[in-house]
Design a protein around this motif. Sequence first.
Motif, PDB file in Angstrom:
ATOM      1  N   GLU A   1       2.796   7.210  -6.654  1.00 42.56           N
ATOM      2  CA  GLU A   1       1.937   8.265  -7.216  1.00 42.56           C
ATOM      3  C   GLU A   1       2.445   9.654  -6.829  1.00 42.56           C
ATOM      4  OE1 GLU A   1      -1.817   7.059  -5.716  1.00 42.56           O
ATOM      5  OE2 GLU A   1      -2.180   5.581  -7.305  1.00 42.56           O
TER       6      GLU A   1
ATOM      7  N   GLU B   1       1.236   4.251  -2.928  1.00 45.42           N
ATOM      8  CA  GLU B   1       0.986   5.646  -2.551  1.00 45.42           C
ATOM      9  C   GLU B   1       2.188   6.531  -2.865  1.00 45.42           C
ATOM     10  OE1 GLU B   1      -0.231   8.286   1.428  1.00 45.42           O
ATOM     11  OE2 GLU B   1       0.114   6.125   1.581  1.00 45.42           O
TER      12      GLU B   1
ATOM     13  N   LYS C   1       0.833  -1.208   0.000  1.00 41.56           N
ATOM     14  CA  LYS C   1       0.000   0.000   0.000  1.00 41.56           C
ATOM     15  C   LYS C   1       0.870   1.261   0.000  1.00 41.56           C
ATOM     16  CE  LYS C   1      -3.842  -2.239   2.434  1.00 41.56           C
ATOM     17  NZ  LYS C   1      -4.632  -2.260   3.687  1.00 41.56           N
ATOM     18  N   LYS C   2       1.920   1.259   0.823  1.00 43.15           N
ATOM     19  CA  LYS C   2       2.830   2.407   0.881  1.00 43.15           C
ATOM     20  C   LYS C   2       3.583   2.561  -0.442  1.00 43.15           C
ATOM     21  CE  LYS C   2       3.634   2.289   5.892  1.00 43.15           C
ATOM     22  NZ  LYS C   2       4.651   2.079   6.944  1.00 43.15           N
TER      23      LYS C   2
END
Length: 525
Positions: free
Chosen positions: A421, A418, A414-415
């Motif tokens: 992006e 993120e 997930k990190k």
Amino acid sequence: MNKEQLLNIKEKTYPLLLDRLKSEGYIIDGENICPKGKFYESQTRIVLRNCDVINPESIEEYIARDGYLALEKSLHSVSRQEVIDIIKDSGLRGRGGAGFPTGIKWESAFVQEADQKYVICNADEGDPGAFMDRSVLEKDPHAVLEGMAICGRAIGASKGFIYVRAEYPKAVKSLMNAIEEAEKLNLLGDNIMGTDFSFSISLRLGAGAFVCGEGTALMESIEGKRGMPRNKEFRTTTRGLWGKPTVINNVETFANIAQILNKGSDWFKSIGTEKSTGTKVFALVGKINNSGLVEVPMGTTIREIVYEIGEGIQDGKKAKAVQTGGPSGGCIPTRLFDTGCDFESLKAIGSIMGSGGMVVMDEDDCMVDVSRFFLEFSVDESCGKCTPCRIGNKRLLEMLDDITKGRATEETIKKLEELSEIVAATSLCGLGQSSPNPILSTLKYFPEEYYAHVGENKTCPAKKCKGVLKYIITEKCIGCTKCARNCPVSCISGEVRKQHVIDQDKCIKCGQCKDACPVGTIILA
């Protein structure tokens, strides 16, 4: 030199060229000449039309293939604005990656009032596995020189630079010879072909910095400064090299120019798609039976390139993905192989055309490891000027390392997404803005591989990432002890003629035991 003299050279040299090519088994169909073989016959060669056809050291053979007639036309038959209009109408877009309309860029420089303007050929080809520019510079250097001279005439520039990698010594030698030949025939230099147009071309050798492929960093390097991108306050066509209006195009873009002027914009528009006209040269490499340079009409599908021209995957294995655009591009899964290779279509699926790298991957490739490979390249090549690229990409690489070595969790993924992006949105130049593309595309199309690396039973489906795999000795072990004798850390135990065991806490996963086993009973699992 004038048109009549050019035609006399062509009339004298062309029959000799044809005789040589026929004796060497070339396929000759009017103007279309190519080496024999399905790999070449399936292509549409505009940029590569002279590569492996003419002798690059002979300007006469280039002239025999209509060389420098387009330059003569731009000097005597059409105005500067008409040259620009022809290029605009052709729809030619920059082949260096961004795909900006070439004619619009030229016109932007043309309307500027300045005592000096420049033309730069970006030959700083740095993508892993890419060799399109190098081949053209080595085998058809005059096509680039003629394209640059036409651009100089159109925008009102008297000076051109070719920024080429010092790691391309053969290309450098070829260019130096071509420039000398062109100057002798008054096709470069002062008062070209008896006109008031003067245009000289110099070489500038790059030291191998990938970031210098970015236009403003390239100009900084030519000016003798450290190659770092500038803040984009002005377009280069307004304030470029030494603050003067400057047009930068890459090798492939310039190699198209003369053909467009000779054959017309309608001819060029008849090839490719409505928004992406002409052809594109790809360096087809990786797990492919037929590798090499491929020039095809824009819009040709990945499937056609891989299976018709490239003749499929090596060793009868299944394709998994194709990576386009080098470190800045994305990985495209097989289910999207019917996507056309043009600017819009590739962008729509999260990849880019780039300068034309096309790396084919098979079922043995791990997409997490592929992302890590390309990101490691971007980290090494970052100039460090902006924080998102300098620090952000380093943190992304650390997360990928953790995933491939079994130290990560689902939260890490997930990190990873993120931060990717954020880096893409906030970096200063194209290197940082596009460096997360391999991560984002593989997360999108191959999420199961990421989660397999961080799941409860950490593993790499492709058996590539040894950090999440274990060497295991199966029950077929004959107890010959060769594995134990070759283990550098003595982590294998067992009696003669009985199944041996690997102590996983001590194992460094070097693979020497697997290589030493005579019956293949040691596997990665």
